[in-house]
Design a protein around this motif. Sequence first.
Motif, PDB file in Angstrom:
ATOM      1  N   ASP A 162       0.806  -1.222   0.000  1.00 55.74           N
ATOM      2  CA  ASP A 162       0.000   0.000   0.000  1.00 55.74           C
ATOM      3  C   ASP A 162       0.843   1.278   0.000  1.00 55.74           C
ATOM      4  OD1 ASP A 162       0.870  -0.220   2.622  1.00 55.74           O
ATOM      5  OD2 ASP A 162      -1.088   0.178   3.515  1.00 55.74           O
ATOM      6  N   MET A 163       2.151   1.146   0.004  1.00 52.42           N
ATOM      7  CA  MET A 163       3.015   2.337  -0.006  1.00 52.42           C
ATOM      8  C   MET A 163       3.005   3.056  -1.348  1.00 52.42           C
ATOM      9  SD  MET A 163       6.231   0.931   2.219  1.00 52.42           S
ATOM     10  CE  MET A 163       7.246   2.367   1.971  1.00 52.42           C
ATOM     11  N   ILE A 164       2.584   2.389  -2.413  1.00 53.73           N
ATOM     12  CA  ILE A 164       2.591   3.006  -3.740  1.00 53.73           C
ATOM     13  C   ILE A 164       1.723   4.260  -3.773  1.00 53.73           C
ATOM     14  CG2 ILE A 164       0.722   1.608  -4.715  1.00 53.73           C
ATOM     15  CD1 ILE A 164       3.903   2.606  -6.584  1.00 53.73           C
ATOM     16  N   CYS A 165       0.706   4.317  -2.934  1.00 56.52           N
ATOM     17  CA  CYS A 165      -0.175   5.490  -2.927  1.00 56.52           C
ATOM     18  C   CYS A 165       0.578   6.779  -2.587  1.00 56.52           C
ATOM     19  CB  CYS A 165      -1.352   5.283  -1.981  1.00 56.52           C
ATOM     20  SG  CYS A 165      -0.903   5.106  -0.249  1.00 56.52           S
ATOM     21  N   MET A 166       1.687   6.672  -1.869  1.00 57.25           N
ATOM     22  CA  MET A 166       2.478   7.873  -1.552  1.00 57.25           C
ATOM     23  C   MET A 166       3.064   8.499  -2.806  1.00 57.25           C
ATOM     24  SD  MET A 166       4.561   6.965   1.927  1.00 57.25           S
ATOM     25  CE  MET A 166       5.647   5.848   1.062  1.00 57.25           C
ATOM     26  N   ALA A 167       3.281   7.716  -3.842  1.00 57.63           N
ATOM     27  CA  ALA A 167       3.927   8.196  -5.053  1.00 57.63           C
ATOM     28  C   ALA A 167       2.953   8.808  -6.062  1.00 57.63           C
ATOM     29  CB  ALA A 167       4.685   7.048  -5.712  1.00 57.63           C
ATOM     30  N   SER A 168       1.682   8.527  -5.938  1.00 54.58           N
ATOM     31  CA  SER A 168       0.713   8.905  -6.971  1.00 54.58           C
ATOM     32  C   SER A 168       0.688  10.395  -7.293  1.00 54.58           C
ATOM     33  CB  SER A 168      -0.692   8.446  -6.575  1.00 54.58           C
ATOM     34  OG  SER A 168      -0.729   7.042  -6.516  1.00 54.58           O
ATOM     35  N   GLY A 169       0.768  11.247  -6.319  1.00 51.26           N
ATOM     36  CA  GLY A 169       0.655  12.690  -6.541  1.00 51.26           C
ATOM     37  C   GLY A 169       1.885  13.361  -7.102  1.00 51.26           C
ATOM     38  N   PHE A 170       2.995  12.641  -7.190  1.00 52.87           N
ATOM     39  CA  PHE A 170       4.236  13.258  -7.655  1.00 52.87           C
ATOM     40  C   PHE A 170       4.435  13.161  -9.162  1.00 52.87           C
ATOM     41  CE2 PHE A 170       5.155  12.373  -3.187  1.00 52.87           C
ATOM     42  CZ  PHE A 170       5.602  13.623  -2.779  1.00 52.87           C
ATOM     43  N   GLY A 171       3.559  12.469  -9.866  1.00 55.10           N
ATOM     44  CA  GLY A 171       3.674  12.346 -11.315  1.00 55.10           C
ATOM     45  C   GLY A 171       3.587  13.703 -11.993  1.00 55.10           C
ATOM     46  N   GLY A 172       4.311  13.825 -13.099  1.00 55.12           N
ATOM     47  CA  GLY A 172       4.310  15.089 -13.843  1.00 55.12           C
ATOM     48  C   GLY A 172       4.955  16.224 -13.075  1.00 55.12           C
ATOM     49  N   GLY A 173       5.840  15.889 -12.157  1.00 55.27           N
ATOM     50  CA  GLY A 173       6.531  16.929 -11.393  1.00 55.27           C
ATOM     51  C   GLY A 173       5.642  17.562 -10.336  1.00 55.27           C
ATOM     52  N   LEU A 174       4.971  16.760  -9.545  1.00 60.21           N
ATOM     53  CA  LEU A 174       4.051  17.121  -8.460  1.00 60.21           C
ATOM     54  C   LEU A 174       2.723  17.608  -9.026  1.00 60.21           C
ATOM     55  CD1 LEU A 174       3.458  17.231  -5.462  1.00 60.21           C
ATOM     56  CD2 LEU A 174       4.431  19.506  -5.384  1.00 60.21           C
ATOM     57  N   GLY A 175       1.864  16.644  -9.263  1.00 60.40           N
ATOM     58  CA  GLY A 175       0.516  16.951  -9.726  1.00 60.40           C
ATOM     59  C   GLY A 175       0.483  17.633 -11.086  1.00 60.40           C
ATOM     60  N   TRP A 201       9.060  18.536 -26.107  1.00 55.94           N
ATOM     61  CA  TRP A 201       7.754  18.017 -26.527  1.00 55.94           C
ATOM     62  C   TRP A 201       6.614  18.928 -26.093  1.00 55.94           C
ATOM     63  CZ3 TRP A 201      11.617  14.941 -24.451  1.00 55.94           C
ATOM     64  CH2 TRP A 201      12.232  14.092 -25.371  1.00 55.94           C
ATOM     65  N   ASP A 202       6.755  19.536 -24.926  1.00 55.21           N
ATOM     66  CA  ASP A 202       5.717  20.430 -24.416  1.00 55.21           C
ATOM     67  C   ASP A 202       5.555  21.644 -25.332  1.00 55.21           C
ATOM     68  OD1 ASP A 202       3.728  21.072 -22.590  1.00 55.21           O
ATOM     69  OD2 ASP A 202       5.106  22.074 -21.201  1.00 55.21           O
ATOM     70  N   GLU A 203       6.670  22.222 -25.761  1.00 58.66           N
ATOM     71  CA  GLU A 203       6.623  23.397 -26.632  1.00 58.66           C
ATOM     72  C   GLU A 203       6.003  23.089 -27.989  1.00 58.66           C
ATOM     73  OE1 GLU A 203      10.704  24.694 -26.750  1.00 58.66           O
ATOM     74  OE2 GLU A 203      10.438  25.977 -24.989  1.00 58.66           O
ATOM     75  N   ARG A 204       6.072  21.862 -28.423  1.00 57.53           N
ATOM     76  CA  ARG A 204       5.550  21.457 -29.725  1.00 57.53           C
ATOM     77  C   ARG A 204       4.161  20.813 -29.611  1.00 57.53           C
ATOM     78  NH1 ARG A 204      10.624  21.723 -29.418  1.00 57.53           N
ATOM     79  NH2 ARG A 204      12.016  22.161 -31.153  1.00 57.53           N
ATOM     80  N   ASP A 205       3.602  20.840 -28.408  1.00 58.75           N
ATOM     81  CA  ASP A 205       2.303  20.212 -28.154  1.00 58.75           C
ATOM     82  C   ASP A 205       2.318  18.736 -28.554  1.00 58.75           C
ATOM     83  OD1 ASP A 205      -0.266  20.264 -27.101  1.00 58.75           O
ATOM     84  OD2 ASP A 205      -1.185  20.736 -29.038  1.00 58.75           O
ATOM     85  N   GLU A 206       3.421  18.059 -28.178  1.00 64.14           N
ATOM     86  CA  GLU A 206       3.605  16.651 -28.499  1.00 64.14           C
ATOM     87  C   GLU A 206       3.767  15.791 -27.235  1.00 64.14           C
ATOM     88  OE1 GLU A 206       6.956  16.430 -31.162  1.00 64.14           O
ATOM     89  OE2 GLU A 206       5.948  17.619 -32.695  1.00 64.14           O
ATOM     90  N   MET A 207       3.049  16.162 -26.190  1.00 65.24           N
ATOM     91  CA  MET A 207       3.175  15.451 -24.917  1.00 65.24           C
ATOM     92  C   MET A 207       2.709  13.995 -25.011  1.00 65.24           C
ATOM     93  SD  MET A 207       4.761  17.194 -22.812  1.00 65.24           S
ATOM     94  CE  MET A 207       4.433  16.216 -21.363  1.00 65.24           C
ATOM     95  N   HIS A 208       1.823  13.705 -25.946  1.00 66.12           N
ATOM     96  CA  HIS A 208       1.312  12.341 -26.086  1.00 66.12           C
ATOM     97  C   HIS A 208       2.036  11.564 -27.185  1.00 66.12           C
ATOM     98  CE1 HIS A 208      -1.761  13.109 -23.153  1.00 66.12           C
ATOM     99  NE2 HIS A 208      -2.090  14.209 -23.794  1.00 66.12           N
ATOM    100  N   SER A 209       3.131  12.119 -27.663  1.00 72.70           N
ATOM    101  CA  SER A 209       3.865  11.456 -28.741  1.00 72.70           C
ATOM    102  C   SER A 209       4.637  10.240 -28.222  1.00 72.70           C
ATOM    103  CB  SER A 209       4.844  12.432 -29.400  1.00 72.70           C
ATOM    104  OG  SER A 209       5.927  12.717 -28.532  1.00 72.70           O
ATOM    105  N   TYR A 210       4.869   9.338 -29.131  1.00 64.39           N
ATOM    106  CA  TYR A 210       5.661   8.139 -28.825  1.00 64.39           C
ATOM    107  C   TYR A 210       7.050   8.533 -28.326  1.00 64.39           C
ATOM    108  CZ  TYR A 210       8.403   3.920 -29.585  1.00 64.39           C
ATOM    109  OH  TYR A 210       9.247   2.859 -29.410  1.00 64.39           O
TER     110      TYR A 210
END
Length: 163
Positions: A47-60, A131-140
């Motif tokens: 159940d410790m994985i829940c501590m990590a959930s909010g840090f994705g994408g550089g903290l929420g 990728w962010d500047e090119r609006d390609e965040m969902h790119s492969y």
Amino acid sequence: MEEKKESTREEEIRQLGRGNFRIGLNCCESAFKACMDSGEFGPCSDDMICMASGFGGGLGGKRQLCGAVIGAAMGLGLKKGRRDPLATEDFEERLEQLNGEGGIYDQFKAYAEEIEAEYGALTCGELIKYWDERDEMHSYDRKKFCQNLIGFCCKTAYKHANK
């Protein structure tokens, strides 16, 4: 001189992190879960994985300190962190554990510096700026970049945990 190859264990942990990201865990969850699942970093519970959930994408999603860096650092903390910071009653001794030569902060600083040397930054915003500047965040390509970064953080944490 022969190039030093990664240990098999480093490669396994790197692949665990990469695989976690491929199946939909965020960057921090992916790195931390790889550390937990490896069994190399010390006692932890499912159940410790829940501590990590909010840090994705550089903290929420705020693009601050990279979630992969944080997740693997949390794993490193399972091995190198203080189990009982109040084990000593002496305030100065507690500070020395953290700040002293070879102390906890030196160990985590070395971990972070290795990642920064490899990738040029530690913040999510800087790491994925292209990728962010090119609006390609969902790119492969962006997803592959993060997947590789997660793997690198995991193997680097493993290496520092075993120093």
